[in-house]
Scaffold this motif. Sequence first.
Motif, mmCIF file in Angstrom:
data_model
loop_
_atom_site.group_PDB
_atom_site.id
_atom_site.type_symbol
_atom_site.label_atom_id
_atom_site.label_comp_id
_atom_site.label_asym_id
_atom_site.label_seq_id
_atom_site.Cartn_x
_atom_site.Cartn_y
_atom_site.Cartn_z
ATOM 1 N N LEU A 142 32.495 40.146 29.042
ATOM 2 C CA LEU A 142 33.117 41.442 28.803
ATOM 3 C C LEU A 142 32.221 42.377 27.991
ATOM 4 N N LYS A 143 31.451 41.797 27.081
ATOM 5 C CA LYS A 143 30.540 42.603 26.279
ATOM 6 C C LYS A 143 29.314 42.998 27.092
ATOM 7 N N GLY A 144 28.639 44.036 26.638
ATOM 8 C CA GLY A 144 27.409 44.468 27.303
ATOM 9 C C GLY A 144 26.982 45.813 26.785
ATOM 10 N N PRO A 145 25.785 46.262 27.149
ATOM 11 C CA PRO A 145 25.255 47.523 26.618
ATOM 12 C C PRO A 145 26.136 48.724 26.960
ATOM 13 N N LYS A 146 26.231 49.631 26.024
ATOM 14 C CA LYS A 146 26.970 50.875 26.223
ATOM 15 C C LYS A 146 26.479 51.589 27.486
ATOM 16 N N GLY A 147 27.424 52.034 28.310
ATOM 17 C CA GLY A 147 27.073 52.754 29.528
ATOM 18 C C GLY A 147 27.083 51.898 30.779
ATOM 19 N N THR A 148 27.003 50.576 30.618
ATOM 20 C CA THR A 148 27.072 49.698 31.786
ATOM 21 C C THR A 148 28.530 49.511 32.199
ATOM 22 N N THR A 149 28.735 49.104 33.440
ATOM 23 C CA THR A 149 30.098 48.951 33.940
ATOM 24 C C THR A 149 30.422 47.493 34.222
ATOM 25 N N VAL A 150 31.712 47.192 34.227
ATOM 26 C CA VAL A 150 32.187 45.852 34.549
ATOM 27 C C VAL A 150 33.446 45.998 35.400
ATOM 28 N N ARG A 151 33.553 45.168 36.448
ATOM 29 C CA ARG A 151 34.710 45.211 37.356
ATOM 30 C C ARG A 151 35.710 44.123 36.945
ATOM 31 N N LEU A 152 36.965 44.522 36.822
ATOM 32 C CA LEU A 152 38.011 43.597 36.384
ATOM 33 C C LEU A 152 39.123 43.502 37.420
ATOM 34 N N LYS A 153 39.620 42.285 37.646
ATOM 35 C CA LYS A 153 40.822 42.076 38.450
ATOM 36 C C LYS A 153 41.954 41.725 37.493
ATOM 37 N N VAL A 154 43.099 42.428 37.652
ATOM 38 C CA VAL A 154 44.168 42.340 36.664
ATOM 39 C C VAL A 154 45.505 42.063 37.345
ATOM 40 N N LEU A 155 46.268 41.136 36.761
ATOM 41 C CA LEU A 155 47.656 40.914 37.151
ATOM 42 C C LEU A 155 48.555 41.627 36.145
ATOM 43 N N ARG A 156 49.558 42.346 36.674
ATOM 44 C CA ARG A 156 50.475 43.083 35.796
ATOM 45 C C ARG A 156 51.905 42.745 36.174
ATOM 46 N N ARG A 157 52.705 42.438 35.158
ATOM 47 C CA ARG A 157 54.108 42.105 35.401
ATOM 48 C C ARG A 157 54.793 43.258 36.131
ATOM 49 N N GLY A 158 55.534 42.913 37.218
ATOM 50 C CA GLY A 158 56.258 43.914 37.985
ATOM 51 C C GLY A 158 55.449 44.547 39.111
ATOM 52 N N VAL A 159 54.150 44.220 39.165
ATOM 53 C CA VAL A 159 53.287 44.747 40.230
ATOM 54 C C VAL A 159 52.834 43.574 41.091
ATOM 55 N N ARG A 160 53.112 43.666 42.398
ATOM 56 C CA ARG A 160 52.858 42.524 43.282
ATOM 57 C C ARG A 160 51.369 42.285 43.489
ATOM 58 N N ASP A 161 50.610 43.342 43.716
ATOM 59 C CA ASP A 161 49.209 43.197 44.083
ATOM 60 C C ASP A 161 48.309 43.104 42.850
ATOM 61 N N VAL A 162 47.145 42.483 43.054
ATOM 62 C CA VAL A 162 46.119 42.460 42.012
ATOM 63 C C VAL A 162 45.551 43.864 41.845
ATOM 64 N N LEU A 163 45.422 44.317 40.591
ATOM 65 C CA LEU A 163 44.867 45.637 40.299
ATOM 66 C C LEU A 163 43.378 45.518 40.018
ATOM 67 N N ASN A 164 42.625 46.479 40.509
ATOM 68 C CA ASN A 164 41.174 46.502 40.299
ATOM 69 C C ASN A 164 40.798 47.668 39.398
ATOM 70 N N PHE A 165 40.003 47.386 38.357
ATOM 71 C CA PHE A 165 39.540 48.408 37.427
ATOM 72 C C PHE A 165 38.032 48.308 37.270
ATOM 73 N N THR A 166 37.397 49.454 37.132
ATOM 74 C CA THR A 166 35.989 49.496 36.745
ATOM 75 C C THR A 166 35.917 50.158 35.376
ATOM 76 N N VAL A 167 35.441 49.404 34.390
ATOM 77 C CA VAL A 167 35.423 49.883 33.006
ATOM 78 C C VAL A 167 33.982 50.143 32.585
ATOM 79 N N LYS A 168 33.750 51.308 32.015
ATOM 80 C CA LYS A 168 32.430 51.652 31.493
ATOM 81 C C LYS A 168 32.370 51.269 30.019
#
Length: 525
Positions: A142-168
């Motif tokens: 999860l950590k890394g140099p400022k400005g780089t991106t990381v892709r996350l797959k997230v499960l959320r209560r009440g949401v059927r599908d996996v959510l995809n996020f790209t975090v800078k």
Amino acid sequence: MKKIVVSLACLLAVGAQAQNNGSIASRKLHMAEFAINNLYVDKVNEDKLVEEAIIKMLSTLDPHSTYANPEEVKKLNEPLQGNFEGIGIQFNMAEDTLLVIQPVSGGPSEKVGIMAGDRIIAVNDTAIAGVKMSTDDVMSRLKGPKGTTVRLKVLRRGVRDVLNFTVKRDRIPLYSLDASYIIKNKIGYIRISRFASTTADEFIKALKTLKDQGMKDLILDLQDNGGGYLNAAIDMANEFLGKKELIVYTEGHRAPRSEFFAKGTGRFQNGRLVVLVNEFSASASEILSGAIQDWDRGLIVGRRSFGKGLVQRPIDLPDGSMIRLTVARYYTPAGRCIQKPYENIEKYNMDLINRYNKGEMMNSDSIHFPDSLKSKTKKLERVVYGGGGIMPDYFVPVDTTLYTDYHRNLVAKGVILNVTLKYVENHRKELLNKYKKFSDYKDKFEVNEALINELIAAGDAAKIEMKKDQFKISEPLIKTQLKAMIARDLWDMSEYYKVMNDINPTIQKAVEILQSGDYERKLNK
């Protein structure tokens, strides 16, 4: 044969060069390392050889001269530098899954829509759930140099599908101030967990907020604060002491005396002050509490502090590793050295256990200082002692009335934590709808029988034997901890301490001292 002759010639050449450049001891060290590396029967790892030699040398000096490899240096520095670069979440590993407790306010995760209660199951297409990955491994992804991106797959209560996020990734602040609030009428409370580069600024901000709320007196909680930067302790002491009042001085065999004085610009030079310490308060905590005590500026409440009065200087090595070498001792304004004896390292390491065994944690009469360690405070000439921690003005024994083996096992195996995480995950929306403000929650929320039964069942699953008599003893503490940890997950760390402090005897004693007149009787200025 020719190779051995050449190596011996080189060995003699190294010895001759070392003879010109240093002492016999340093020549021996250079020649031994060269001989092992070039003549030993098997191949050796030279880096490991040198590293272990450094560690062994430092271990013969004192308990706090240490070596850290490059990765350890990075981990050591982050909490004290006050920031790191990452995605900005508070999380716990629950049932082998990363559970988001809170996204950092204004941080990169919050900006893209990650919410408290989300479960992160994959990072850059690498599964982190259900694979028994260590917390360190998860954090490294999860950590890394400022400005780089990381892709996350997230499960959320009440949401059927996996959510995809790209975090800078961005720079994420690390706070050293755990809590600040008005604990009683006009009495403020601030808890500091370590002395970092941002501590004084955090304290000043909290102090202003509390003053705006009508604070007149302050309880400064340094319990379990193991120290940090010397300059941070000096900056903090400046907030309480008058101009040109000595805060601390350092001195060593090859380090001339250096003195540090208050500037007289502090924002809390006059209000009543109580500082809380215990056996885990060390180093910078002892600098600050020692200065407060020596100038009769406030009262120290709790138990004798750890007793670390050695100053370490960081020495950076070429590969990013570091030596933290003890170069001096620090002394309080009255000339007290707080460092406890360390001639016997084994005895030094057992000191806190020996304090328990001797009864010191239960009764201050068990503590004896020789007259040779006696000093007097700067203004009122009260007797204080050096040679092994800061002895409080008011002693508060360890409260053992609520602690049992059953409770300790629930904590040690993470049962209370995991039950809390699961409860908040299932009831977050319901709780926040019912309790719009923390004050409503604190006054009205009670840990019900269903949650207790869930805790007991989780303890059984963790193979913790249920003992009814022990549970009955610890039940008030268990319920308070559950309530406090739920509050932390719904709001923040400050709310956790607002709940826990109601049963903390040291804090209750501090409030009593300020409300009863004991403060004035002790500091009859």
